[in-house]
Design a protein around this motif. Structure first.
Motif, short mmCIF file in Angstrom:
data_model
loop_
_atom_site.label_atom_id
_atom_site.label_comp_id
_atom_site.label_asym_id
_atom_site.label_seq_id
_atom_site.Cartn_x
_atom_site.Cartn_y
_atom_site.Cartn_z
N LYS A 105 0.82 -1.22 0.00
CA LYS A 105 0.00 0.00 0.00
C LYS A 105 0.85 1.26 0.00
CE LYS A 105 -3.76 -2.28 2.44
NZ LYS A 105 -4.54 -2.37 3.68
N ILE A 106 1.98 1.21 0.67
CA ILE A 106 2.84 2.39 0.80
C ILE A 106 3.55 2.74 -0.50
CG2 ILE A 106 5.03 3.11 1.91
CD1 ILE A 106 3.89 2.10 4.53
N GLN A 107 3.63 1.78 -1.43
CA GLN A 107 4.30 2.03 -2.70
C GLN A 107 3.81 3.27 -3.42
OE1 GLN A 107 5.77 -1.59 -5.11
NE2 GLN A 107 3.74 -2.13 -4.37
N VAL A 108 2.54 3.62 -3.22
CA VAL A 108 1.96 4.76 -3.93
C VAL A 108 2.30 6.10 -3.27
CG1 VAL A 108 0.05 3.38 -4.84
CG2 VAL A 108 -0.26 4.65 -2.71
N LEU A 109 2.87 6.07 -2.07
CA LEU A 109 3.20 7.31 -1.36
C LEU A 109 4.59 7.80 -1.78
CD1 LEU A 109 1.96 6.39 2.23
CD2 LEU A 109 0.74 7.65 0.45
N PRO A 110 4.80 9.11 -1.75
CA PRO A 110 6.09 9.66 -2.19
C PRO A 110 7.16 9.61 -1.09
CG PRO A 110 4.63 11.43 -1.57
CD PRO A 110 3.83 10.16 -1.41
N ILE A 162 9.86 -0.72 -1.34
CA ILE A 162 9.78 0.58 -2.04
C ILE A 162 11.17 1.10 -2.45
CG2 ILE A 162 7.60 1.15 -0.90
CD1 ILE A 162 9.15 3.20 0.81
N ARG A 163 12.20 0.31 -2.15
CA ARG A 163 13.58 0.64 -2.53
C ARG A 163 14.01 2.01 -1.99
NH1 ARG A 163 12.01 -2.07 -7.61
NH2 ARG A 163 13.11 -4.06 -7.63
N GLN A 164 13.81 2.17 -0.68
CA GLN A 164 14.24 3.40 -0.02
C GLN A 164 15.08 3.03 1.20
OE1 GLN A 164 14.13 6.28 -1.25
NE2 GLN A 164 12.63 5.99 -2.87
N PRO A 165 16.00 3.92 1.58
CA PRO A 165 16.89 3.62 2.70
C PRO A 165 16.15 3.65 4.05
CG PRO A 165 17.23 5.87 1.95
CD PRO A 165 16.29 5.23 0.96
N VAL A 166 16.69 2.86 4.98
CA VAL A 166 16.15 2.79 6.34
C VAL A 166 17.23 3.28 7.30
CG1 VAL A 166 15.28 1.24 8.15
CG2 VAL A 166 14.66 0.83 5.76
N PHE A 167 16.86 4.26 8.12
CA PHE A 167 17.78 4.82 9.10
C PHE A 167 17.24 4.56 10.50
CE2 PHE A 167 17.95 7.38 5.24
CZ PHE A 167 19.30 7.31 4.93
N ILE A 168 18.13 4.23 11.42
CA ILE A 168 17.72 3.97 12.81
C ILE A 168 17.82 5.24 13.64
CG2 ILE A 168 18.39 2.76 14.94
CD1 ILE A 168 19.27 0.42 13.18
N GLU A 169 16.80 5.47 14.44
CA GLU A 169 16.78 6.59 15.39
C GLU A 169 16.46 6.01 16.78
OE1 GLU A 169 17.10 9.38 17.62
OE2 GLU A 169 17.41 10.09 15.56
N ASN A 170 17.45 6.00 17.65
CA ASN A 170 17.28 5.41 18.99
C ASN A 170 16.18 6.07 19.80
OD1 ASN A 170 19.22 3.39 18.70
ND2 ASN A 170 20.88 4.77 19.30
N ASP A 171 15.96 7.36 19.61
CA ASP A 171 14.95 8.06 20.39
C ASP A 171 13.52 7.76 19.95
OD1 ASP A 171 16.59 9.15 22.28
OD2 ASP A 171 16.87 11.06 21.23
#
Length: 193
Positions: free
Chosen positions: A46-51, A74-83
């Motif tokens: 479902k998220i594929q259609v979102l920018p 969706i071939r986008q990077p994933v970043f970790i945020e500890n907070d």
């Protein structure tokens, strides 16, 4: 601390066994169960259609695995945020929600937060809200359109920060936060799925 004037998405992680058992997870690092993996795959479709051009996630296994499934789709990077970790419930973590209390007060998160009840080892709700807002604001200017993947408590903290009433946050519920128009003060909050 107010939010940067920019829209963003927030998604709660997929299901865990502790969700099914109605256990208080907090910062206990519980992984997705099979249904949670399926939920993450379904929401990724479902998220594929979102920018979305970046995904920022809590480091806890259930959120990170959800974000990774979506990021791969969706071939986008994933970043970790500890907070973006869930609210720390201290001694309450692992207990079954309907069967527990703290100092003779039944487990009712919103009521506890309003009354300032802080179980041993837990964090204060005001500090939790501040942590959630700070983490969100840090990432908002870095990307065009961000999907945050975290926890029900984090979403409730974001709602509290923009003076919206708490809502039920189901697994893989997707929230879209839109800042107020010029001259207005109220954020729009829409649940997409």
């Amino acid at each position: 601390m107010p939010f940067i004037h920019k829209s963003f998405y927030f998604l709660r992680h997929g299901e865990t066994d502790w969700n099914k058992q109605q256990r208080i997870m907090g910062q206990s690092d519980i992984p997705l169960n099979k249904n949670g993996v399926l939920q993450a795959k379904t929401v990724a479709e479902k998220i594929q259609v979102l920018p979305i051009d970046a995904i920022v996630t809590s480091p806890l296994k259930r959120a990170y695995a959800t974000a990774e499934i979506i990021g791969n789709k969706i071939r986008q990077p994933v970043f970790i945020e500890n907070d973006l970790q869930e609210f720390c419930w201290g001694v309450m973590e692992g207990k079954v929600k309907g069967d527990c209390s703290y100092k003779d007060t039944p487990f009712e998160p919103e009521k506890w937060w309003k009354q300032g009840i802080v179980p041993t080892g837990a964090e204060a709700f005001s500090e939790f809200v501040s942590r959630a807002v700070k983490a969100t604001n840090y990432h908002l200017p870095l990307y065009q359109s961000i999907l945050f993947v975290a926890h029900g408590g984090i979403i409730m903290a974001i709602l509290a920060a923009i003076s919206k009433p708490p809502q039920r946050v189901d697994n893989t519920a997707l929230f879209h936060f839109t800042p107020p128009d010029l001259g207005k003060t109220s954020w729009d909050v829409n649940i997409i799925n």
